[in-house]
Design an enzyme around this catalytic site. Structure first.
Site, PDB file in Angstrom:
ATOM      1  N   GLU A  75       0.826  -1.209   0.000  1.00  0.00           N
ATOM      2  CA  GLU A  75       0.000   0.000   0.000  1.00  0.00           C
ATOM      3  C   GLU A  75       0.864   1.264   0.000  1.00  0.00           C
ATOM      4  OE1 GLU A  75      -3.050  -0.329   3.009  1.00  0.00           O
ATOM      5  OE2 GLU A  75      -3.874  -2.095   2.034  1.00  0.00           O
ATOM      6  N   GLU A 120      -4.014  -8.963   0.143  1.00  0.00           N
ATOM      7  CA  GLU A 120      -4.526  -8.726   1.502  1.00  0.00           C
ATOM      8  C   GLU A 120      -6.038  -8.782   1.408  1.00  0.00           C
ATOM      9  OE1 GLU A 120      -2.009  -5.728   3.634  1.00  0.00           O
ATOM     10  OE2 GLU A 120      -3.909  -5.348   4.634  1.00  0.00           O
TER      11      GLU A 120
END
Ligand code: GAL
Length: 819
Positions: free
Chosen positions: A414, A492
């Protein structure tokens, strides 16, 4: 495993390497643990780098050590990073003798990891600085040493507040090693092993060796020997001189490294000078093929879907200290759930974790960073990235490239650069290239949570496999439009939250609950999160997605979502719901006790018939007359009995369970799950029993009975025989039971422990994410009827006596044996 040396077994090596010949001709140990006999001071200490500094008032301890886990928890610390005192300055010093005969040797010191921003001095000379707490680093300290005399090493660590999004630990929390090597020796991570060709008949082993020292010496030669999993020498090659290229050997009928048969070979590298042995190291490797197509991932030619979990590095009540047994247990529990891969979120793992994944047959997505240059928190690693990023990433790949378990390199999680159309693609390309400079045998990946930003800008196309964080609805056509050829993986997923054994009725989707716990019906999560069912469903609809990495396998310290706050509105501190201080995301709690979600994954990921039922069955006086009962199973049908009376059989996949949901980009407020079965039944004390059927035959069952009042303690050690190595552990489950031995699911009795003999208490815990009770103590309250005592072996053979008592309860006692 990247290094194995022919040395005598040391405390930390003994468990993971074969017994080996120990000394060089001079009698010096080539490679030894440097963990024992340090002094420690928390706080600044003027002049502590100087050799003559008086540290006699400092505490003495052995490494690995995490000062923060000692506590105390306090609201003045950040709950986001565990509510523990990890930041500030800490000093470690050690006085050690260097024998006179070591003069002329290269003396190397290796830190497997030091948290954080290590500065190292030897005899007052500054040796080096290494900021990233998760990276291994080595120094040649020969020139600073006094031979035949006492020497002093001093290490200053400075973890900063607001520097991390989870609990990092603090201190020299991984192992430290000291090597006496000849001037000509194999460099750190100097052996690269590749297996360019593998068939049932032949396995090619390509080896490159990098040496330090006078590599021009014409009398040098290198001997490569391959040892099979059963200890036989199966290939050998002696190469005169020093070559920088690959040398190739062949192994007949290589045994594959695979998930269920993790066969490991060992390469022994011996460096000789004029026929005399100068250096010898060993590295493990495996024969396995990896293929990554748009359609599927294949291991040894067989399609494998990733049943993965993200794991942070901490070991719960033990803190961040590396401990082989703690990690082994963690991975064994994950395997039981059906896990075949882990993502080392969001940093390089310990050597021990990778060794264990090699041995247990678990694929690893080895992740380097949570941040590049753009900050996520005020004092994060981004401050060091420009100077250290390339070195840290390459060092991770160098260190880990011989592990057969490692099958993907993740260059980041991220990363905020994904929001920038120019910088994102440029940097992704740069990091991808850095990896490929060191290893071309595995693909790169990166976890993107921004949609469709990094896909639109081409950033996602710069790496080999796009990692999609929390984007199950974009699998298939939406992502394929941007990436027609590149594979994708759910890097994820889910982020469902729950507290073990806690059930809130009626079932509803809420943000937070006044109890500071989260209901275990497995539907609660933040707005970006999905119940596991939604992820299962989207993966089923999109078979080309490689699979998923669930956030998370285990609960971890810090990040107590949904409690605590949000960075922007709470200045980075997450203390609004103190004492919530650890995660609720795990399928397993902080002690390793499975939550219900463990069984939901098991029902999807394993074949051995199983059925699980929830909630508990102690509802008298609760005001709830009717109770939703759910079953998680891999069987075809399940029948529920309440006090022996059938409440009907349900068919998995056909009888749906309506779950209230609310998550980003989804308009409906329910999801009809084909992954769980449910009944609504009037409450009557007694027993609920579920029976799983396959082909009409009962193949699995589980029963929960209404428990009476707490009457006794039951201790259940996971291991009764320990190694006397000073680090082995027994995890003792502590159950509060009624007089008939039934678990009391609401019990919170305080249990007091007495551990005597050949071991000590390493930690206690109970999986409650909202308590400030210390982990280092001789007592613990039960949470949902259970708590945990972790006993640590001493270094001498003998017995450990473990006693547990609590007011009004019958005590229990167990004996453990050390040898
Ligand atoms: C993700 C992040 C993880 C964790 C998780 C919680 O966005 O990558 O580190 O914070 O959210 O849901």
């Amino acid at each position: 495993m990247n290094r194995r040396y022919f040395v005598g077994a040391t405390a930390a090596l003994a468990v993971c390497s074969r017994a080996m010949s120990s000394h060089q001709p001079s009698g010096l140990k080539m490679h030894q643990s440097f963990n024992e006999g340090w002094t420690f001071h928390k706080g600044t200490a003027k002049g502590a780098e100087a050799a003559g500094f008086d540290d006699s008032g400092w505490r003495t301890l052995d490494l690995p050590h995490d000062w923060a886990i000692e506590g105390p928890f306090d609201e003045k610390y950040n709950a986001r990073s565990g509510g523990l005192p990890f930041h500030g300055t800490g000093w470690y010093r050690k006085t050690f003798d260097v024998p006179a005969e070591a003069a002329g040797k290269r003396v190397l010191i290796t830190f497997d990891g030091a948290m954080y921003n290590a500065h190292v001095w030897v005899n007052g000379h500054f040796v080096g600085n290494r900021p990233y707490g998760y990276i291994e680093f080595q120094y040649d300290i020969s020139k600073y040493l006094k031979f035949g005399a006492a020497n002093v090493i001093a290490v200053r660590l400075q973890p900063e507040d607001l520097s991390t999004r989870w609990y990092p630990g603090a201190g020299i929390y991984r192992n430290v090693w000291l090597d006496y090597r000849n001037p000509i020796h194999v460099k750190q991570w100097g052996v690269t092993i590749e297996t360019p060709e593998i068939s049932d008949h032949i396995g090619k082993v390509a080896v490159r060796t990098e040496l330090a020292g006078d590599t021009e010496d014409r009398t040098l030669s290198i001997l490569h020997e391959v040892i099979s999993p059963d200890g036989k020498t199966v290939a050998q090659l002696e190469v005169p001189g020093v070559s920088t290229g690959f040398q190739t050997m062949s192994v007949e009928k290589p045994k594959r490294w695979d998930l269920h048969s993790p066969n490991l070979y060992t390469l022994v590298t011996t460096v000789r000078k004029a026929g005399e042995e100068m250096d010898r190291v060993e590295n493990r490797f495996g024969f396995r093929t990896l293929e990554f197509t748009k359609k599927e991932f294949r291991l040894n030619g067989r399609p494998v879907r990733i049943q993965g979990v993200c794991l942070h590095h901490d070991n719960g009540p033990l803190g961040a200290v590396v401990n082989r047994r703690a990690d082994e247990r963690k991975l064994q529990i994950m395997k039981k759930m059906g896990v075949n891969s882990i993502r080392t979120s969001h940093n390089p793992p310990s050597n021990e974790v990778l060794d264990l994944c090699d041995e247990l047959g678990i694929l690893v997505q080895d992740e380097a960073f949570d941040v590049w240059e753009i900050a996520k928190v005020p004092n994060g690693y981004n401050m060091f990235f420009a100077e250290w990023g390339e070195r840290d990433l390459k060092d991770m790949v160098r260190r880990d490239r011989n592990h057969p378990s490692v099958f993907m390199w993740s260059i980041g999680n991220e990363i905020l650069e994904q929001r920038d159309a120019k910088i994102g693609p440029e940097m992704a390309k740069k990091l991808n290239d850095w990896v490929k400079e060191v290893d071309t045998t595995r693909p790169t990946t990166c976890g993107f949570n921004w949609w469709p930003g990094p896909y639109e800008t081409g950033m996602a196309a710069q790496i080999d496999i796009a990692g999609m964080n929390y984007k199950p609805l974009a699998y298939g056509a939406p992502v394929n439009e941007y990436l027609p050829d590149n594979p994708v993986v759910g890097s994820e997923t889910s982020s469902c939250t729950s507290s073990r054994g806690v059930y809130h009725l009626p079932i509803e989707k809420y943000k937070t609950h006044e109890s500071k716990q989260v209901s275990s019906y497995d539907i609660i999560g933040p707005p970006w999160a999905y119940p596991p069912d939604v992820e299962f469903h989207q993966l089923k609809l999109n078979p080309e997605v490689y699979g998923e990495y669930v956030w998370t396998g285990f609960d971890y310290l810090g990040e107590p979502t949904p409690y605590g706050g949000r960075d922007n509105s709470t200045n980075g501190y997450w203390n609004d719901d103190w004492p919530c201080r650890s995660s609720y995301f795990g399928a397993v709690d902080l002690c390793g006790f499975p939550k219900d979600r463990f069984y939901l994954y098991q029902s999807q990921w394993t074949r051995e018939p199983m059925v699980h039922v929830l909630p508990h069955w102690n509802w008298e006086g609760s005001g709830h007359e009717s109770i939703p009962v759910m079953a998680y199973t891999n069987c075809e049908e399940v029948e529920l009995f309440v006090n022996g009376v059938s409440k009907g059989r349900k068919v998995k996949g056909k009888d749906l369970t309506r779950l209230p949901v609310k998550f980003n980009h989804y308009e409906k407020d329910y999801f009809d799950s084909p992954y769980r079965l449910s009944w609504e039944v009037p409450y009557e004390p007694g027993a609920i029993r579920v029976v799983g059927y396959i082909g009409g035959k009962a193949v699995a069952e589980k029963e929960i009975e209404t428990a009476g009042a707490p009457a006794k303690i039951k201790l259940i050690p996971d291991r009764r025989k320990l190694m006397a190595d000073g680090s082995d552990l027994s995890y003792v489950t502590v159950r509060i039971e009624d007089r008939k031995g039934r678990l009391c699911p609401l019990a919170d009795n305080t249990v007091k422990f007495r551990v005597s003999g050949a071991g000590t208490i390493a930690a206690v815990g109970n999986g409650n994410a909202a308590t400030t009770a210390p982990f280092q103590a001789d007592h613990r309250d039960a949470f949902s009827g259970m708590c945990m005592l972790i006993v640590k072996a001493g270094k001498n053979n003998g017995k450990i006596r473990v006693k547990a008592e609590s007011d009004g309860l019958q005590p229990d006692e167990v004996k453990l044996v050390l040898r």
